[in-house]
Design an enzyme around this catalytic site. Structure first.
Site, PDB file in Angstrom:
ATOM      1  CD  GLU A  91      49.441 -27.533 -19.128  1.00 37.25           C
ATOM      2  OE1 GLU A  91      50.251 -28.131 -18.652  1.00 37.25           O
ATOM      3  OE2 GLU A  91      48.152 -27.837 -19.159  1.00 37.25           O
ATOM      4  CB  CYS A 104      58.314 -26.789 -16.189  1.00 32.85           C
ATOM      5  SG  CYS A 104      58.196 -28.390 -17.286  1.00 32.85           S
ATOM      6  CB  CYS A 111      53.482 -32.648 -28.108  1.00 32.91           C
ATOM      7  SG  CYS A 111      55.159 -33.551 -28.295  1.00 32.91           S
ATOM      8  CB  CYS A 115      54.631 -40.054 -25.788  1.00 38.34           C
ATOM      9  SG  CYS A 115      56.159 -39.793 -26.221  1.00 38.34           S
ATOM     10  CB  CYS A 118      52.629 -37.590 -22.879  1.00 38.86           C
ATOM     11  SG  CYS A 118      52.973 -35.596 -22.896  1.00 38.86           S
ATOM     12  N   GLY A 161      55.768 -30.247 -25.842  1.00 38.43           N
ATOM     13  CA  GLY A 161      56.387 -29.917 -26.928  1.00 38.43           C
ATOM     14  C   GLY A 161      57.688 -30.575 -27.142  1.00 38.43           C
ATOM     15  CD  GLU A 162      61.820 -33.693 -28.625  1.00 36.22           C
ATOM     16  OE1 GLU A 162      61.404 -34.351 -27.670  1.00 36.22           O
ATOM     17  OE2 GLU A 162      62.785 -32.985 -28.670  1.00 36.22           O
ATOM     18  CB  SER A 193      63.438 -32.834 -21.094  1.00 39.38           C
ATOM     19  OG  SER A 193      63.081 -34.056 -21.233  1.00 39.38           O
ATOM     20  CB  SER A 216      61.796 -38.893 -22.435  1.00 33.87           C
ATOM     21  OG  SER A 216      61.721 -37.593 -21.810  1.00 33.87           O
ATOM     22  CG  HIS A 218      59.546 -42.772 -20.520  1.00 33.66           C
ATOM     23  ND1 HIS A 218      60.264 -42.113 -19.492  1.00 33.66           N
ATOM     24  CD2 HIS A 218      59.324 -41.712 -21.415  1.00 33.66           C
ATOM     25  CE1 HIS A 218      59.940 -40.813 -19.623  1.00 33.66           C
ATOM     26  NE2 HIS A 218      59.476 -40.556 -20.547  1.00 33.66           N
ATOM     27  CG  ASN A 292      52.044 -36.698 -12.663  1.00 32.50           C
ATOM     28  OD1 ASN A 292      51.630 -36.617 -11.457  1.00 32.50           O
ATOM     29  ND2 ASN A 292      52.880 -36.081 -13.078  1.00 32.50           N
ATOM     30  CB  CYS A 335      53.113 -32.690 -19.939  1.00 35.93           C
ATOM     31  SG  CYS A 335      54.750 -33.050 -19.387  1.00 35.93           S
TER      32      CYS A 335
HETATM   33  N1  SAH Z   1      59.527 -33.804 -25.272  1.00 40.68           N
HETATM   34  C1  SAH Z   1      60.273 -33.648 -24.317  1.00 40.68           C
HETATM   35  C2  SAH Z   1      59.934 -32.653 -23.298  1.00 40.68           C
HETATM   36  C3  SAH Z   1      58.332 -32.595 -22.815  1.00 40.68           C
HETATM   37  S1  SAH Z   1      57.826 -33.976 -21.746  1.00 40.68           S
HETATM   38  C4  SAH Z   1      60.429 -35.238 -23.993  1.00 40.68           C
HETATM   39  O1  SAH Z   1      59.991 -36.071 -24.328  1.00 40.68           O
HETATM   40  O2  SAH Z   1      61.267 -35.326 -22.976  1.00 40.68           O
HETATM   41  C5  SAH Z   1      58.714 -33.599 -20.280  1.00 40.68           C
HETATM   42  C6  SAH Z   1      58.791 -35.228 -19.706  1.00 40.68           C
HETATM   43  O3  SAH Z   1      57.725 -35.471 -18.701  1.00 40.68           O
HETATM   44  C7  SAH Z   1      59.245 -36.250 -20.203  1.00 40.68           C
HETATM   45  O4  SAH Z   1      60.347 -37.160 -19.759  1.00 40.68           O
HETATM   46  C8  SAH Z   1      58.033 -36.974 -20.530  1.00 40.68           C
HETATM   47  O5  SAH Z   1      58.159 -38.479 -20.887  1.00 40.68           O
HETATM   48  C9  SAH Z   1      57.249 -36.753 -19.026  1.00 40.68           C
HETATM   49  N2  SAH Z   1      55.727 -37.206 -18.939  1.00 40.68           N
HETATM   50  C10 SAH Z   1      55.007 -36.960 -19.830  1.00 40.68           C
HETATM   51  N3  SAH Z   1      53.873 -37.469 -19.413  1.00 40.68           N
HETATM   52  C11 SAH Z   1      53.895 -37.842 -17.973  1.00 40.68           C
HETATM   53  C12 SAH Z   1      52.985 -38.389 -17.165  1.00 40.68           C
HETATM   54  N4  SAH Z   1      51.778 -38.706 -17.610  1.00 40.68           N
HETATM   55  N5  SAH Z   1      53.578 -38.699 -16.126  1.00 40.68           N
HETATM   56  C13 SAH Z   1      55.098 -38.385 -15.933  1.00 40.68           C
HETATM   57  N6  SAH Z   1      55.633 -37.868 -16.570  1.00 40.68           N
HETATM   58  C14 SAH Z   1      55.442 -37.645 -17.976  1.00 40.68           C
END
Ligand code: SAH
Length: 347
Positions: A91, A104, A111, A115, A118, A161-162, A193, A216, A218, A292, A335
């Site tokens: 995406e 983005c 990934c 998390c 996610c 992805g990371e 990120s 990130s 959280h 989200n 994501c």
């Molecule tokens: N792996 C990297 C980049 C991808 S995720 C990272 O963790 O930063 C990009 C951002 O989207 C991260 O901050 C992640 O925590 C956030 N994200 C993932 N799922 C989400 C969701 N359901 N709602 C809001 N943000 C989300």
């Protein structure tokens, strides 16, 4: 067939020189591919016919093709599902912001960070993306924008992805974006990120490319963060924040900490206080992201009043804080959600 898209000027030149061609042909080829966005060797008018034929016989310029697209009702956000030659899809999102066109970009297909909130991680990781595949996402949207005289202005490597576990490819991609034979983007318009891959945050700081770093976070304490982000067991909070501090000190770029707000999980005032304690005195800002909701997980956003209270607390304690403006909720911009729909056959 060798795919040339994603090769540096140096790599292209070396290939052509090995074929017995003059060095300057490399620059011409790079200009066609990256400046003029041409993928057909035959259209490269200043290359001799035999060179074009030789290129066409053994190489391709393979980018990405669109499988699906969703546009938000307000027309500001578009999400694309793009496929590469091997059928793997990722995406990419275009966000028309007041300050310009932001995209983005995904750095991996799927990934494996796991998390808990996610959607990208639900089907695991398929593979790393190459520099060319990240660049192909960028060019797909840049070509689209160029039809109306626009371009990609800022890039966040914040899709699936990371990026810091795909370090070499991501760095090559960032450098290619910056090259003057490419899009010539400033490093300051690029943001990476990460979930907090500590050794590679230090490595990135030492590269002397001043890209913006988002981390990130959280959660403000280890037990909860480990629950939400398993990577915290390997790289705990204190080490992540220390690496973030070092990144700010070394690059003089303000580090952004992303903090998803999940109702009843990480949004109370005690946690706001812990977060302040963690980041005090650091050149940093906090980006609060009301989650989200992902159907598979069952978590929700806090009420606007709770979001405000969390924001106010940080603000009153001298932490620069923003709440992420909602974009594209109606198009599954979280994501991995569009890709999952295709993978599970609901598309
Ligand atoms: N792996 C990297 C980049 C991808 S995720 C990272 O963790 O930063 C990009 C951002 O989207 C991260 O901050 C992640 O925590 C956030 N994200 C993932 N799922 C989400 C969701 N359901 N709602 C809001 N943000 C989300």
């Amino acid at each position: 067939m060798e795919n040339l898209f994603g090769k540096t000027l140096q790599e292209l030149t070396e290939m052509l020189v090995a074929w017995g061609m003059p060095k300057f042909r490399g620059k011409q080829l790079a200009d066609w591919m990256y400046k003029k966005s041409i993928t057909d060797f035959n259209a490269m008018q200043n290359l001799p016919k035999d060179m074009r034929e030789k290129l066409a016989a053994s190489c391709v310029i393979d980018r990405a093709s669109r499988v699906d697209q969703l546009d938000s009702v307000d027309g500001k956000t578009s999400k694309f599902l793009l496929n590469f030659a091997d059928g793997v899809g990722v995406e990419t999102v275009l966000m028309r912001q007041p300050y310009g066109n932001s995209i983005c970009v995904s750095s991996q297909a799927g990934c494996n960070m796991g998390c808990a909130f996610c959607a990208s991680t639900l089907h695991g990781m398929v593979r790393n993306l190459t520099a060319g595949e990240m660049l192909a996402q960028t060019y797909y949207i840049n070509d689209l924008l160029s039809q109306t005289g626009e371009k990609v202005d800022t890039i966040v490597i914040m899709g699936s992805g990371e990026p810091l576990t795909n370090y070499d490819n991501v760095l090559k991609y960032i450098r290619l974006l910056h090259e003057d034979y490419g899009l010539g983007m400033s490093y300051r318009s690029i943001t990476l990120s990460t979930s907090g891959i500590v050794p590679n945050i230090y490595r990135l700081a030492a590269e002397e490319i001043p890209v913006n770093l988002s981390i990130s976070l959280h959660a403000p304490e280890d037990a909860l963060r480990s629950e939400l982000m398993p990577i915290n067991r390997k790289y705990p909070l204190s080490e992540v924040v220390k690496a973030g501090r070092d990144y700010g000190d070394t690059t003089h770029r303000r580090v952004t900490y992303e903090y998803i707000l999940i109702d009843g999980v990480n949004d109370n005032m005690k946690q706001a206080k812990e977060l302040v304690g963690l980041l005090k005195g650091q050149l940093a800002s906090v980006n609060l992201i009301p989650i989200n909701p992902v159907a598979e997980r069952g978590w929700n956003r806090p009420s606007p009043a709770r979001i405000n209270a969390f924001e106010q607390y940080l603000d009153q304690h001298h932490i620069t804080v923003t709440v992420r403006r909602e974009m594209g909720n109606d198009i599954q911009a979280a994501c991995g959600q569009l890709r999952n729909r295709h993978l599970t056959g609901e598309g």
